[in-house]
Design an enzyme around this catalytic site. Structure first.
Site, PDB file in Angstrom:
ATOM      1  N   ASP A 187       0.806  -1.230   0.000  1.00  0.00           N
ATOM      2  CA  ASP A 187       0.000   0.000   0.000  1.00  0.00           C
ATOM      3  C   ASP A 187       0.836   1.277   0.000  1.00  0.00           C
ATOM      4  O   ASP A 187       0.428   2.310   0.533  1.00  0.00           O
ATOM      5  CB  ASP A 187      -0.966   0.014   1.199  1.00  0.00           C
ATOM      6  CG  ASP A 187      -1.841  -1.209   1.233  1.00  0.00           C
ATOM      7  OD1 ASP A 187      -2.130  -1.754   0.160  1.00  0.00           O
ATOM      8  OD2 ASP A 187      -2.236  -1.635   2.336  1.00  0.00           O
TER       9      ASP A 187
ATOM     10  N   GLN B 232       2.177  -6.248  -3.176  1.00  0.00           N
ATOM     11  CA  GLN B 232       2.613  -6.324  -1.760  1.00  0.00           C
ATOM     12  C   GLN B 232       3.869  -5.457  -1.563  1.00  0.00           C
ATOM     13  O   GLN B 232       4.094  -4.532  -2.325  1.00  0.00           O
ATOM     14  CB  GLN B 232       2.880  -7.768  -1.327  1.00  0.00           C
ATOM     15  CG  GLN B 232       1.636  -8.643  -1.176  1.00  0.00           C
ATOM     16  CD  GLN B 232       1.035  -9.113  -2.471  1.00  0.00           C
ATOM     17  OE1 GLN B 232       1.694  -9.732  -3.291  1.00  0.00           O
ATOM     18  NE2 GLN B 232      -0.230  -8.843  -2.695  1.00  0.00           N
TER      19      GLN B 232
ATOM     20  N   LYS C 190       1.859   2.088  -5.115  1.00  0.00           N
ATOM     21  CA  LYS C 190       2.418   1.529  -6.354  1.00  0.00           C
ATOM     22  C   LYS C 190       1.487   1.747  -7.542  1.00  0.00           C
ATOM     23  O   LYS C 190       1.933   2.054  -8.644  1.00  0.00           O
ATOM     24  CB  LYS C 190       2.667   0.022  -6.177  1.00  0.00           C
ATOM     25  CG  LYS C 190       3.650  -0.303  -5.062  1.00  0.00           C
ATOM     26  CD  LYS C 190       3.773  -1.793  -4.846  1.00  0.00           C
ATOM     27  CE  LYS C 190       2.547  -2.471  -4.292  1.00  0.00           C
ATOM     28  NZ  LYS C 190       2.173  -2.098  -2.917  1.00  0.00           N
TER      29      LYS C 190
ATOM     30  N   GLY D  62      -4.359  -4.446  -3.756  1.00  0.00           N
ATOM     31  CA  GLY D  62      -5.379  -3.442  -4.072  1.00  0.00           C
ATOM     32  C   GLY D  62      -4.630  -2.193  -4.471  1.00  0.00           C
ATOM     33  O   GLY D  62      -4.023  -1.556  -3.622  1.00  0.00           O
ATOM     34  N   HIS D  63      -4.608  -1.896  -5.758  1.00  0.00           N
ATOM     35  CA  HIS D  63      -3.823  -0.766  -6.253  1.00  0.00           C
ATOM     36  C   HIS D  63      -4.762   0.364  -6.694  1.00  0.00           C
ATOM     37  O   HIS D  63      -5.493   0.213  -7.670  1.00  0.00           O
ATOM     38  CB  HIS D  63      -2.917  -1.220  -7.406  1.00  0.00           C
ATOM     39  CG  HIS D  63      -1.878  -2.216  -6.968  1.00  0.00           C
ATOM     40  ND1 HIS D  63      -0.954  -2.765  -7.819  1.00  0.00           N
ATOM     41  CD2 HIS D  63      -1.602  -2.744  -5.739  1.00  0.00           C
ATOM     42  CE1 HIS D  63      -0.162  -3.582  -7.138  1.00  0.00           C
ATOM     43  NE2 HIS D  63      -0.549  -3.603  -5.880  1.00  0.00           N
TER      44      HIS D  63
HETATM   45  P1  GDP Z   1      -0.702   0.256  -3.511  1.00  0.00           P
HETATM   46  O1  GDP Z   1      -1.269  -1.019  -3.041  1.00  0.00           O
HETATM   47  O2  GDP Z   1       0.776   0.365  -3.279  1.00  0.00           O
HETATM   48  O3  GDP Z   1      -1.052   0.579  -4.944  1.00  0.00           O
HETATM   49  O4  GDP Z   1      -1.361   1.394  -2.617  1.00  0.00           O
HETATM   50  P2  GDP Z   1      -2.927   1.513  -2.204  1.00  0.00           P
HETATM   51  O5  GDP Z   1      -3.675   1.994  -3.375  1.00  0.00           O
HETATM   52  O6  GDP Z   1      -3.393   0.285  -1.546  1.00  0.00           O
HETATM   53  O7  GDP Z   1      -2.831   2.610  -1.055  1.00  0.00           O
HETATM   54  C1  GDP Z   1      -2.314   3.870  -1.283  1.00  0.00           C
HETATM   55  C2  GDP Z   1      -3.375   4.913  -0.935  1.00  0.00           C
HETATM   56  O8  GDP Z   1      -2.771   6.198  -0.873  1.00  0.00           O
HETATM   57  C3  GDP Z   1      -4.465   5.040  -1.970  1.00  0.00           C
HETATM   58  O9  GDP Z   1      -5.645   5.417  -1.330  1.00  0.00           O
HETATM   59  C4  GDP Z   1      -3.953   6.147  -2.887  1.00  0.00           C
HETATM   60  O10 GDP Z   1      -5.006   6.826  -3.554  1.00  0.00           O
HETATM   61  C5  GDP Z   1      -3.292   7.043  -1.886  1.00  0.00           C
HETATM   62  N1  GDP Z   1      -2.110   7.813  -2.369  1.00  0.00           N
HETATM   63  C6  GDP Z   1      -1.089   7.395  -3.150  1.00  0.00           C
HETATM   64  N2  GDP Z   1      -0.139   8.355  -3.239  1.00  0.00           N
HETATM   65  C7  GDP Z   1      -0.569   9.395  -2.500  1.00  0.00           C
HETATM   66  C8  GDP Z   1      -0.022  10.679  -2.150  1.00  0.00           C
HETATM   67  O11 GDP Z   1       1.090  11.039  -2.531  1.00  0.00           O
HETATM   68  N3  GDP Z   1      -0.763  11.466  -1.333  1.00  0.00           N
HETATM   69  C9  GDP Z   1      -1.990  11.098  -0.861  1.00  0.00           C
HETATM   70  N4  GDP Z   1      -2.636  11.931  -0.060  1.00  0.00           N
HETATM   71  N5  GDP Z   1      -2.527   9.897  -1.146  1.00  0.00           N
HETATM   72  C10 GDP Z   1      -1.827   9.054  -1.950  1.00  0.00           C
HETATM   73  P1  IMO Z   2      -0.714  -4.263  -2.197  1.00  0.00           P
HETATM   74  O1  IMO Z   2      -0.248  -4.834  -3.514  1.00  0.00           O
HETATM   75  C1  IMO Z   2      -0.929  -4.622   2.154  1.00  0.00           C
HETATM   76  C2  IMO Z   2      -0.904  -8.683   3.837  1.00  0.00           C
HETATM   77  C3  IMO Z   2      -2.174  -9.062   4.576  1.00  0.00           C
HETATM   78  C4  IMO Z   2      -1.587  -9.998   5.614  1.00  0.00           C
HETATM   79  C5  IMO Z   2      -0.494 -10.730   4.835  1.00  0.00           C
HETATM   80  C6  IMO Z   2      -0.915 -12.086   4.292  1.00  0.00           C
HETATM   81  O2  IMO Z   2      -2.016  -3.587  -2.268  1.00  0.00           O
HETATM   82  O3  IMO Z   2       0.353  -3.453  -1.572  1.00  0.00           O
HETATM   83  P2  IMO Z   2      -2.485 -12.757   2.260  1.00  0.00           P
HETATM   84  O4  IMO Z   2      -3.925 -12.457   1.986  1.00  0.00           O
HETATM   85  O5  IMO Z   2      -1.556 -12.253   1.210  1.00  0.00           O
HETATM   86  O6  IMO Z   2      -2.242 -14.193   2.570  1.00  0.00           O
HETATM   87  O7  IMO Z   2      -2.153 -11.963   3.613  1.00  0.00           O
HETATM   88  O8  IMO Z   2      -0.147  -9.877   3.766  1.00  0.00           O
HETATM   89  N1  IMO Z   2      -1.080  -8.193   2.428  1.00  0.00           N
HETATM   90  C7  IMO Z   2      -1.055  -6.896   2.078  1.00  0.00           C
HETATM   91  N2  IMO Z   2      -0.954  -5.779   2.827  1.00  0.00           N
HETATM   92  N3  IMO Z   2      -0.958  -4.519   0.806  1.00  0.00           N
HETATM   93  C8  IMO Z   2      -1.036  -5.628   0.035  1.00  0.00           C
HETATM   94  O9  IMO Z   2      -0.975  -5.584  -1.312  1.00  0.00           O
HETATM   95  C9  IMO Z   2      -1.114  -6.896   0.673  1.00  0.00           C
HETATM   96  N4  IMO Z   2      -1.209  -8.157   0.233  1.00  0.00           N
HETATM   97  C10 IMO Z   2      -1.166  -8.942   1.318  1.00  0.00           C
HETATM   98  O10 IMO Z   2      -2.784  -7.938   5.145  1.00  0.00           O
HETATM   99  O11 IMO Z   2      -0.950  -9.260   6.628  1.00  0.00           O
HETATM  100 MG    MG Z   3      -2.780  -1.748  -1.803  1.00  0.00          MG
END
Ligand code: GDP
Ligand code: IMO
Ligand code: MG
Length: 422
Positions: free
Chosen positions: A12, A222, A15, A39-40
């Site tokens: 998270d 991840q 990416k 979840g991207h």
């Molecule tokens: P990922 O799994 O690495 O793609 O990240 P996620 O989408 O799960 O979580 C990142 C969260 O931060 C999302 O809600 C994005 O919309 C938000 N986000 C990403 N970059 C920025 C930033 O520079 N500033 C703010 N405020 N939010 C951001």
């Molecule tokens: P992105 O790509 C954050 C975490 C789960 C748990 C552990 C194992 O969005 O960054 P699993 O369901 O993979 O067997 O769970 O890994 N986890 C993540 N945490 N971002 C993710 O993906 C994750 N994918 C798995 O919360 O701790």
């Molecule tokens: Mg994510």
């Protein structure tokens, strides 16, 4: 040019946003590990999306999206995601390909994921419940069923019957209800028919693209500390998350990799269980969660929040060979009067490193902090590095020095264009 984008913390890091930004110039965007535990989030001119399986590059007409052999695929989730993306007006014709070698996540994997978590009780991993661990376990123990199998009625029937009989024994032994063959067979065969137009050997596509010197982005899922080998085992995910796994996960030789980008949040978060040395349990932690909207993209769970940990990122940089780092969510620190950075760890009066022990060890270490002054002004909307407040520039420089890798961009907003070149 092959670029790999890797999450440098516990996932998270942003990416999805970064890959969407890079994909403007990409010919191919590749998911090579994990599954729909990812979840991207992408916020662009088409709207807001949370992609779980489809690469974030899908929003750029020129870019072809590949889901390669290292990914585990839940056909139901993929079909739903394809529908959502199509509804947003994006044409997927000849733009999305799925490797026939991808292993399937089937209903018994999800049932087993839940039952194992339940059985572990307090010692649970805190998985996303998407069946990821059981699906990879089947892959490595030669019990997996792949996309290619799903596309053949007879082979799928045979393999599903055998596996379901085995799995029902385990499910029942763990107190679960057995699953019914006919229902799963019919439902998944239908999903397979809908996925057939996307199934194609991605090795051939990728290797032709590399011969033609195309611009290829690998979208890691991840983060490094969820890696099955190098993360905080057993509080990790099932796949190999590191940059080196782009080779096995997609079928490319290591010397083709040119650029390795580590994406790190300007602070730290984690969902699920496991050690987190810089975790905050105070007002600062609550403020990070509130301002950063730190709730899981896949499960909606509140994310644990803490200060930036340079010991972890130093290790991640070495392990993955980061050629640069992109620091995201800098804007979330705008309102803090003081910001802490963890510079290293100590245990029993001695300096120690992440790699010196396991997750029990990591739960015992004491982080050492350096405190810097906050900038107390908004960085949102700033487009040039020169216009950032002095303390924000100091923060970036301090991290660069502590980690030993150049920071190439900072991200100061959730939308894909909210990014500043350093
Ligand atoms: P990922 O799994 O690495 O793609 O990240 P996620 O989408 O799960 O979580 C990142 C969260 O931060 C999302 O809600 C994005 O919309 C938000 N986000 C990403 N970059 C920025 C930033 O520079 N500033 C703010 N405020 N939010 C951001
Ligand atoms: P992105 O790509 C954050 C975490 C789960 C748990 C552990 C194992 O969005 O960054 P699993 O369901 O993979 O067997 O769970 O890994 N986890 C993540 N945490 N971002 C993710 O993906 C994750 N994918 C798995 O919360 O701790
Ligand atoms: Mg994510």
């Amino acid at each position: 040019m092959v670029t790999i984008v890797i999450g440098a913390q516990w996932g998270d890091e942003g990416k999805g946003k970064i890959v969407d930004f890079f994909a403007k110039q990409a010919d191919y965007v590749v998911r090579f590990n994990g599954g729909n535990n990812a979840g991207h989030t992408i916020i662009n001119k088409y709207g807001k999306f949370a992609n779980h399986l489809v690469p974030a590059g899908i929003f750029h007409k020129k870019a072809v999206s590949l889901i390669t052999n290292g990914v585990v695929v839940d056909p139901e989730v993929l079909i739903l995601e394809i529908e959502t993306i199509k509804k947003a007006g994006i044409d997927l014709n000849n733009r999305l390909f799925l490797s026939p070698r991808c292993h399937l996540i089937l209903p018994y994997h999800k049932a087993l994921d839940a039952l194992y978590e339940q059985a572990k009780g307090k010692g649970k991993t805190g998985t996303t419940g998407r069946g990821i661990g059981p699906a990879y376990a089947d892959k490595v123990s030669y019990n997996g069923i792949r996309i290619a199998d799903l596309l053949d009625d007879k082979i799928f029937a045979e393999k599903l019957k055998f596996q379901l009989d085995l799995k029902n024994k385990i499910i029942q032994a763990l107190g679960g209800k057995p699953l019914f063959y006919n229902q799963i067979y019919k439902e998944y065969l239908d999903l397979g028919k809908r996925l057939k137009p996307y199934a194609r050997e991605t090795f051939t596509i990728l290797n032709e693209a590399m011969d033609k010197k195309k611009n290829i982005i690998f979208e890691g899922a991840q983060g490094v500390f969820l890696d099955n080998d190098w993360g905080t085992y057993p509080f990790v995910s099932a796949s190999s998350v590191v940059s080196g796994n782009a080779t096995a996960g997609a079928g490319i030789p290591p010397q083709k990799i040119g650029r390795i980008v580590g994406v790190a949040k300007a602070y730290a978060t984690r969902v699920g269980e496991g050690p987190f040395p810089t975790e905050l349990f105070d007002k600062d932690g609550e403020k990070l969660r509130k301002e950063g909207k730190e709730f899981g993209t896949t499960t909606g769970r509140p994310r644990r929040c803490g200060w930036f940990d340079s010991e972890l990122i130093r290790f991640a940089a070495r392990l993955n060979g980061f050629t640069e780092i992109i620091l995201t969510k800098l804007d979330i620190l705008d309102g803090f009067a003081k910001i802490k950075i963890c510079t290293g760890y100590r245990l029993n009066g001695k300096s120690v490193n992440y790699v010196d022990g396991d997750s029990l060890f990591l739960a015992k270490i004491k982080p050492v902090y350096q405190e810097i002054k906050g900038w107390k002004m908004t960085t949102a909307g700033i487009k040039r590095f020169a216009d950032l407040p002095k303390q924000a520039k100091d923060y970036i420089k301090t991290i660069e020095e502590l980690v030993g890798v150049r920071i190439s961009y900072i991200s100061n907003g959730a939308k894909s264009h909210e990014i500043v070149k350093v």
